[in-house]
Design an enzyme around this catalytic site. Structure first.
Site, mmCIF file in Angstrom:
data_model
loop_
_atom_site.group_PDB
_atom_site.id
_atom_site.type_symbol
_atom_site.label_atom_id
_atom_site.label_comp_id
_atom_site.label_asym_id
_atom_site.label_seq_id
_atom_site.Cartn_x
_atom_site.Cartn_y
_atom_site.Cartn_z
ATOM 1 N NE ARG A 23 47.062 45.710 53.149
ATOM 2 C CZ ARG A 23 46.662 45.151 52.008
ATOM 3 N NH1 ARG A 23 47.170 44.008 51.610
ATOM 4 N NH2 ARG A 23 45.726 45.708 51.294
ATOM 5 N NE ARG A 27 46.694 38.065 53.143
ATOM 6 C CZ ARG A 27 46.246 38.308 51.907
ATOM 7 N NH1 ARG A 27 45.372 37.496 51.355
ATOM 8 N NH2 ARG A 27 46.698 39.340 51.229
ATOM 9 N NE ARG A 36 40.529 37.734 56.527
ATOM 10 C CZ ARG A 36 39.339 37.238 56.186
ATOM 11 N NH1 ARG A 36 38.549 36.729 57.108
ATOM 12 N NH2 ARG A 36 38.947 37.240 54.926
ATOM 13 C CG ASP A 73 40.349 47.323 52.588
ATOM 14 O OD1 ASP A 73 41.437 46.723 52.626
ATOM 15 O OD2 ASP A 73 39.833 47.739 51.530
ATOM 16 C CE1 TYR A 149 40.706 47.406 44.330
ATOM 17 C CE2 TYR A 149 41.343 49.653 44.876
ATOM 18 C CZ TYR A 149 41.672 48.324 44.711
ATOM 19 O OH TYR A 149 42.964 47.914 44.910
HETATM 20 O O1 CP3 Z 1 48.296 47.170 58.562
HETATM 21 C C1 CP3 Z 1 47.723 47.959 57.768
HETATM 22 O O2 CP3 Z 1 48.303 48.477 56.786
HETATM 23 C C2 CP3 Z 1 46.314 48.416 58.111
HETATM 24 C C3 CP3 Z 1 45.204 47.919 57.399
HETATM 25 C C4 CP3 Z 1 45.002 48.080 55.894
HETATM 26 C C5 CP3 Z 1 44.437 47.050 55.094
HETATM 27 N N1 CP3 Z 1 44.202 47.548 53.853
HETATM 28 C C6 CP3 Z 1 44.111 45.695 55.569
HETATM 29 C C7 CP3 Z 1 43.926 44.608 54.583
HETATM 30 C C8 CP3 Z 1 45.169 49.193 55.069
HETATM 31 C C9 CP3 Z 1 45.794 50.539 55.392
HETATM 32 C C10 CP3 Z 1 44.654 48.847 53.774
HETATM 33 C C11 CP3 Z 1 44.582 49.790 52.636
HETATM 34 C C12 CP3 Z 1 44.204 49.291 51.303
HETATM 35 N N2 CP3 Z 1 43.256 48.363 50.970
HETATM 36 C C13 CP3 Z 1 44.743 49.806 50.097
HETATM 37 C C14 CP3 Z 1 45.754 50.926 49.997
HETATM 38 C C15 CP3 Z 1 47.133 50.489 50.297
HETATM 39 C C16 CP3 Z 1 47.759 49.549 49.282
HETATM 40 O O3 CP3 Z 1 48.011 48.404 49.659
HETATM 41 O O4 CP3 Z 1 47.963 49.992 48.135
HETATM 42 C C17 CP3 Z 1 44.138 49.109 49.028
HETATM 43 C C18 CP3 Z 1 44.397 49.299 47.555
HETATM 44 C C19 CP3 Z 1 43.192 48.209 49.604
HETATM 45 C C20 CP3 Z 1 42.239 47.311 48.883
HETATM 46 C C21 CP3 Z 1 42.448 45.891 49.225
HETATM 47 N N3 CP3 Z 1 42.219 45.327 50.475
HETATM 48 C C22 CP3 Z 1 42.867 44.852 48.357
HETATM 49 C C23 CP3 Z 1 43.228 45.046 46.901
HETATM 50 C C24 CP3 Z 1 42.870 43.668 49.114
HETATM 51 C C25 CP3 Z 1 43.090 42.257 48.605
HETATM 52 C C26 CP3 Z 1 44.513 41.965 48.319
HETATM 53 C C27 CP3 Z 1 45.096 41.112 49.403
HETATM 54 O O5 CP3 Z 1 46.187 41.451 49.866
HETATM 55 O O6 CP3 Z 1 44.436 40.131 49.740
HETATM 56 C C28 CP3 Z 1 42.522 44.002 50.444
HETATM 57 C C29 CP3 Z 1 42.414 43.077 51.611
HETATM 58 C C30 CP3 Z 1 43.180 43.410 52.846
HETATM 59 N N4 CP3 Z 1 43.176 44.650 53.445
HETATM 60 C C31 CP3 Z 1 43.973 42.526 53.633
HETATM 61 C C32 CP3 Z 1 44.448 43.263 54.720
HETATM 62 C C33 CP3 Z 1 45.305 42.785 55.862
HETATM 63 C C34 CP3 Z 1 44.208 41.058 53.343
HETATM 64 C C35 CP3 Z 1 42.925 40.275 53.432
HETATM 65 C C36 CP3 Z 1 42.858 39.155 54.443
HETATM 66 O O7 CP3 Z 1 43.436 39.221 55.554
HETATM 67 O O8 CP3 Z 1 42.159 38.179 54.155
#
Ligand code: CP3
Length: 343
Positions: A23, A27, A36, A73, A149
């Site tokens: 990540r 944010r 975003r 994602d 999911y």
């Molecule tokens: O910088 C990076 O790591 C690259 C991008 C990336 C994202 N998600 C962007 C993202 C990667 C590699 C992921 C993987 C991901 N997504 C996982 C596996 C890794 C982990 O964290 O365990 C999982 C379980 C997800 C599913 C997911 N995506 C959830 C549960 C959420 C919501 C929770 C939250 O933090 O809001 C997301 C959204 C998400 N994916 C965001 C980002 C930057 C935040 C959303 C936003 O910017 O509005």
């Protein structure tokens, strides 16, 4: 210039330890929030090559990581299979749940690459725009984690719906995992075709799974993906991340054949050096919440991790992703600490 992260993944470590952070785009960065805000939805954001390329590059410009992870994602895969996926502000991911044979039958690989093709376009652009010494990382979720999911229709604490289907209707559950193996292998192969130097498979929810089920739900699907990707791209390193898998880690590494494994925050490092790093390259472990606090305790912990893992191939990373409250100046201090360490 040499890509020291890629070389470390291939088992040729250098004096300076390469680093990237889960990540790292997100944010906690004001410039991320700015981009975003221009996307109508999170899925649109993932499928916009302009915006996804820009936010992938942002942390590299600021902190000089050795690896850039594609911005997308893990839920792109169910979306590509035809399941409805959307993100609700303040709630997180939502999906039309797969609960029975009829909802499973609506999924298909037929339009997959067309649907997710913009992700490959993001990688092609990153390949051109990234500095030549930065390793480009693709990724996907592991079948078990993505299935939690798909079956629950949302994130959940205990993954009850997936576990109960796994036990109660193993045939349907097996079909879902098999479809995810095929889709994920094709997706990763296409990412490598588009320029990814290495790929990571995130199994974020592989905690507290009974041993026989860990074999079936975590190890076997991951191994099948590794075999399929290797058949097309034998030289491309694959990183596994069975988060919170504890004592199952050595067997996960031996049986899946991954080139590297990510360690969550709870893994004891002397144990990891002996049982895991002796087999493959390791990365991870730093508590993301310590980077929120920052200061000398963060610097000391980073040096402890670097020192404990200096005997083998090591890529510095976190035990899980940065949280939105992370001050960017703490990430800068952490990055400098890692860059200054020599093995
Ligand atoms: O910088 C990076 O790591 C690259 C991008 C990336 C994202 N998600 C962007 C993202 C990667 C590699 C992921 C993987 C991901 N997504 C996982 C596996 C890794 C982990 O964290 O365990 C999982 C379980 C997800 C599913 C997911 N995506 C959830 C549960 C959420 C919501 C929770 C939250 O933090 O809001 C997301 C959204 C998400 N994916 C965001 C980002 C930057 C935040 C959303 C936003 O910017 O509005």
């Amino acid at each position: 210039m040499a890509k020291i992260l890629l070389e470390t993944l291939k088992g040729n470590p250098s004096d300076r330890v390469p680093f990237w952070f889960m990540r790292q785009a997100g944010r906690y960065l004001p410039e991320y929030r700015e981009v975003r805000a221009t996307a109508p939805s999170f899925m649109d954001f993932c499928y916009s090559p302009d915006k996804a390329t820009e936010v992938t590059l942002q942390p590299i410009r600021r902190f000089g990581m050795d690896g850039a992870i594609l911005f997308a994602d893990i839920l792109v895969v169910p979306d590509g299979l035809g399941q409805d996926v959307w993100f609700e502000a303040g709630v997180g991911p939502r999906l039309n749940p797969v609960t029975d044979k009829a909802s499973y039958d609506r999924l298909s690989l037929g339009a997959f690459h067309e649907k997710v093709g913009n992700v490959y376009e993001t990688l092609r652009r990153l390949k051109v725009e990234l500095p030549s010494d930065v390793t480009l990382l693709g990724f996907a979720g592991a079948p078990w984690t993505v299935a939690t999911y798909m079956i629950e229709g949302a994130g959940s604490k205990d993954h009850a719906a997936a576990r109960q289907m796994g036990y109660g209707d193993p045939e349907l559950f097996g079909k879902i995992l098999d479809l995810l193996v095929d889709a994920t292998a094709e997706y990763l192969i296409a990412q490598i075709d588009a320029g990814a130097d290495a790929v990571q498979i995130f199994d974020s929810w592989s905690a507290a799974i009974p041993e026989p089920m860990f074999e079936k739900w975590v190890i076997e699907p991951t191994r099948a993906i590794v075999d399929k990707v290797r058949a097309k791209h034998a030289e491309t390193p694959i990183i596994g991340f069975p988060r919170l898998a504890g004592a199952m880690l050595p067997e996960f590494v031996a049986r899946t054949g991954v080139n590297a494994v990510s360690l969550d925050t709870g893994v004891p490092l002397s144990w990891a050096a002996e049982h895991v790093q002796s087999q493959v390259c390791v990365q991870g472990n730093m508590d993301p919440h310590l980077v929120v606090a920052g200061g000398q305790p963060m610097v000391d912990e980073a040096n402890r991790i670097l020192d404990k893992l200096k005997g083998g191939a090591h890529i510095f990373n976190l035990g899980h992703g940065f949280v939105p409250q992370t001050p960017p100046e703490n990430v800068a201090l952490l990055s400098e600490t890692i860059k200054n360490f020599r093995r």
